[in-house]
Scaffold this active site. Structure first.
Site, PDB file in Angstrom:
ATOM      1  N   TYR A 142       0.831  -1.216   0.000  1.00  0.00           N
ATOM      2  CA  TYR A 142       0.000   0.000   0.000  1.00  0.00           C
ATOM      3  C   TYR A 142       0.866   1.266   0.000  1.00  0.00           C
ATOM      4  CZ  TYR A 142      -4.701  -1.930   0.827  1.00  0.00           C
ATOM      5  OH  TYR A 142      -5.915  -2.556   0.703  1.00  0.00           O
ATOM      6  N   LYS A 192       3.350 -15.366   1.718  1.00  0.00           N
ATOM      7  CA  LYS A 192       3.522 -16.054   0.437  1.00  0.00           C
ATOM      8  C   LYS A 192       5.024 -16.323   0.305  1.00  0.00           C
ATOM      9  CE  LYS A 192       1.904 -17.703  -3.447  1.00  0.00           C
ATOM     10  NZ  LYS A 192       1.000 -18.879  -3.521  1.00  0.00           N
ATOM     11  N   ASP A 224      -2.898 -18.140  -0.191  1.00  0.00           N
ATOM     12  CA  ASP A 224      -3.928 -18.827  -0.998  1.00  0.00           C
ATOM     13  C   ASP A 224      -4.593 -19.937  -0.185  1.00  0.00           C
ATOM     14  OD1 ASP A 224      -1.453 -20.095  -1.033  1.00  0.00           O
ATOM     15  OD2 ASP A 224      -1.565 -20.730  -3.128  1.00  0.00           O
ATOM     16  N   ASP A 248      -6.290  -7.118   3.878  1.00  0.00           N
ATOM     17  CA  ASP A 248      -7.426  -6.451   3.239  1.00  0.00           C
ATOM     18  C   ASP A 248      -8.333  -7.500   2.598  1.00  0.00           C
ATOM     19  OD1 ASP A 248      -8.974  -4.290   2.133  1.00  0.00           O
ATOM     20  OD2 ASP A 248      -8.030  -4.735   0.209  1.00  0.00           O
ATOM     21  N   ASP A 252     -12.208  -9.192   4.240  1.00  0.00           N
ATOM     22  CA  ASP A 252     -13.509  -9.179   3.545  1.00  0.00           C
ATOM     23  C   ASP A 252     -14.062 -10.598   3.465  1.00  0.00           C
ATOM     24  OD1 ASP A 252     -13.378  -6.430   3.041  1.00  0.00           O
ATOM     25  OD2 ASP A 252     -14.108  -6.648   0.982  1.00  0.00           O
TER      26      ASP A 252
HETATM   27  C1  IPM Z   1     -10.334  -1.426   4.087  1.00  0.00           C
HETATM   28  C2  IPM Z   1     -10.619  -0.755   2.766  1.00  0.00           C
HETATM   29  C3  IPM Z   1      -9.479   0.197   2.449  1.00  0.00           C
HETATM   30  C4  IPM Z   1      -8.211  -0.601   2.322  1.00  0.00           C
HETATM   31  C5  IPM Z   1      -9.696   1.087   1.198  1.00  0.00           C
HETATM   32  C6  IPM Z   1     -10.988   1.867   1.293  1.00  0.00           C
HETATM   33  C7  IPM Z   1      -8.539   2.014   0.948  1.00  0.00           C
HETATM   34  O1  IPM Z   1     -10.805  -1.709   1.767  1.00  0.00           O
HETATM   35  O2  IPM Z   1     -10.210  -0.719   5.100  1.00  0.00           O
HETATM   36  O3  IPM Z   1     -10.232  -2.654   4.117  1.00  0.00           O
HETATM   37  O4  IPM Z   1      -7.912  -1.150   1.250  1.00  0.00           O
HETATM   38  O5  IPM Z   1      -7.497  -0.706   3.318  1.00  0.00           O
HETATM   39 MG    MG Z   2     -10.836  -3.690   2.473  1.00  0.00          MG
END
Ligand code: IPM
Ligand code: MG
Length: 359
Positions: A142, A192, A224, A248, A252
């Protein structure tokens, strides 16, 4: 009476709607528990661009740094997709994380009993899931340099750099070891290392630290495989330690174990400054302003703020209990709607939370 200064960052999309719910909830719980919260609202993301032409106005950063805790809703809107990257809403959030040195992102994933049927996975797979993603938040690909885009005769090339120093790995690993020590004492570090040099250093440092923590059982998993095991056997995880990008993605995925990403809170912490608390979900511009947003992840983030940021444990527990109660009473926003439940909007969910807080 103890008083805390809270910077409230409503941001974009559904941000203002869910922020209004959390603010009322926090005010109610503070009054009940006998402390005061002084809220100050500041623009960030698209709201920052509209107010001051920048996704992170300097006043917003300064206010956040000077507060006791920061509560953020969400940022982002397709309206700004055409702007150069540094001027987009996401850059404001990344600059806030960097500016407050919030290197440790904690994303707890627990299954609320009333939502067992809301997950796309079978109840016997998700029953009892209780894991914590510990994501490094201010380094990795990032923020790595060099990065950019070059055009030459051979064509266009774009690149980013995934980089971690030993010190960066050590400080996030220390957070994960501490947490694991206070939980079920199992730490799974995700990398990884079969392909990436940066991952090999990550693994070496985690192993070095493991020697000082004989109480914690350490394992390593390629990212993975971790993605697969998260849906195959999510109960097998306690603390998952990851770099910025892998965390990240996996957070999710882990969020969906709960049935909706609208349920997941997070805390972002620095070594000594104030923490930032925000739902894992985004600004959902497609449903903004329609009173359809799920305010529960932000309410749970407010609870994390009370517990981790302000050390107000009983106030935090009261909010979490209220969330469980509204779910047990069958109220659902559209993202969680199931047969036999009552569909409610964001505001009505807020009212039910306030009622549930009282009993
Ligand atoms: C998160 C989001 C952020 C990230 C974005 C909005 C920049 O997806 O907090 O997980 O990638 O960290
Ligand atoms: Mg995110």
């Amino acid at each position: 009476m103890t008083a805390y200064r809270i910077s409230l960052l409503a941001g974009d999309g559904i941000g203002p709607e869910i922020t209004a719910v959390s603010r009322r909830l926090l005010e109610a719980v503070a009054a009940r528990e006998g402390f005061a919260l002084q809220f100050e609202s500041w623009p960030i993301g698209g709201a920052g661009i509209e107010a001051c032409g920048q996704p992170l106005p300097p006043e917003t950063l300064a206010a956040c740094q000077a507060s006791d805790a920061v509560l953020l809703a969400a940022i982002g809107s397709p309206r700004y997709d055409a702007l150069p990257r540094e001027q987009r809403p996401e850059s404001g959030l990344l600059a806030l994380r960097a500016g407050m040195d919030l290197f440790a992102n904690l994303r707890p994933v627990t299954i609320r009993p009333a939502l067992m049927g809301a997950s796309s996975l079978r109840p016997e797979v998700i029953e009892g899931v209780d894991l914590m993603v510990v994501r490094e938040l201010t380094g990795g690909i990032y923020f790595g340099r060099p990065k950019g885009r070059v055009e030459s005769e051979g064509g266009i090339r774009a690149f980013n750099t995934m980089t971690y120093s030993d010190a960066e790995i050590d400080r996030i690993a220390a957070v994960a070891f501490d947490l694991a020590g206070n939980r079920r004492r199992r730490l799974c570090s995700v990398d990884k290392a079969n392909v990436l040099d940066v991952s090999q250093l990550w693994r070496d440092r985690v192993n070095a630290m493991a020697a000082d923590h004989p109480d914690v059982e350490v394992s390593h998993m390629y990212v993975d495989n971790a993605a697969m095991q998260l849906v195959r056997a999510p109960r097998s995880f306690d603390v998952l330690l990851t770099g910025n990008l892998f965390g990240d993605i996996l957070s999710d995925e882990a969020a969906m174990l709960t049935g909706s990403i609208g349920m997941l809170p997070s805390a972002s912490l620095s070594a000594e400054g104030p923490g930032l608390f925000e739902p894992v979900h985004g600004s959902a511009p497609d449903i903004a302003g329609q009173d359809r947003a799920n305010p529960l992840a932000m309410a749970l983030s407010a609870a994390m703020m009370l517990r981790v940021g302000l050390k107000q444990e009983s106030a935090a527990a009261a909010i979490e209990t209220a969330v469980d109660r509204v779910l047990e009473r069958g109220y659902r926003t559209v993202d969680l709607m199931q047969e036999g439940c009552t569909e409610v909007g964001c505001q009505a969910m807020g009212e039910h939370l306030l009622t549930a807080l009282a009993g």
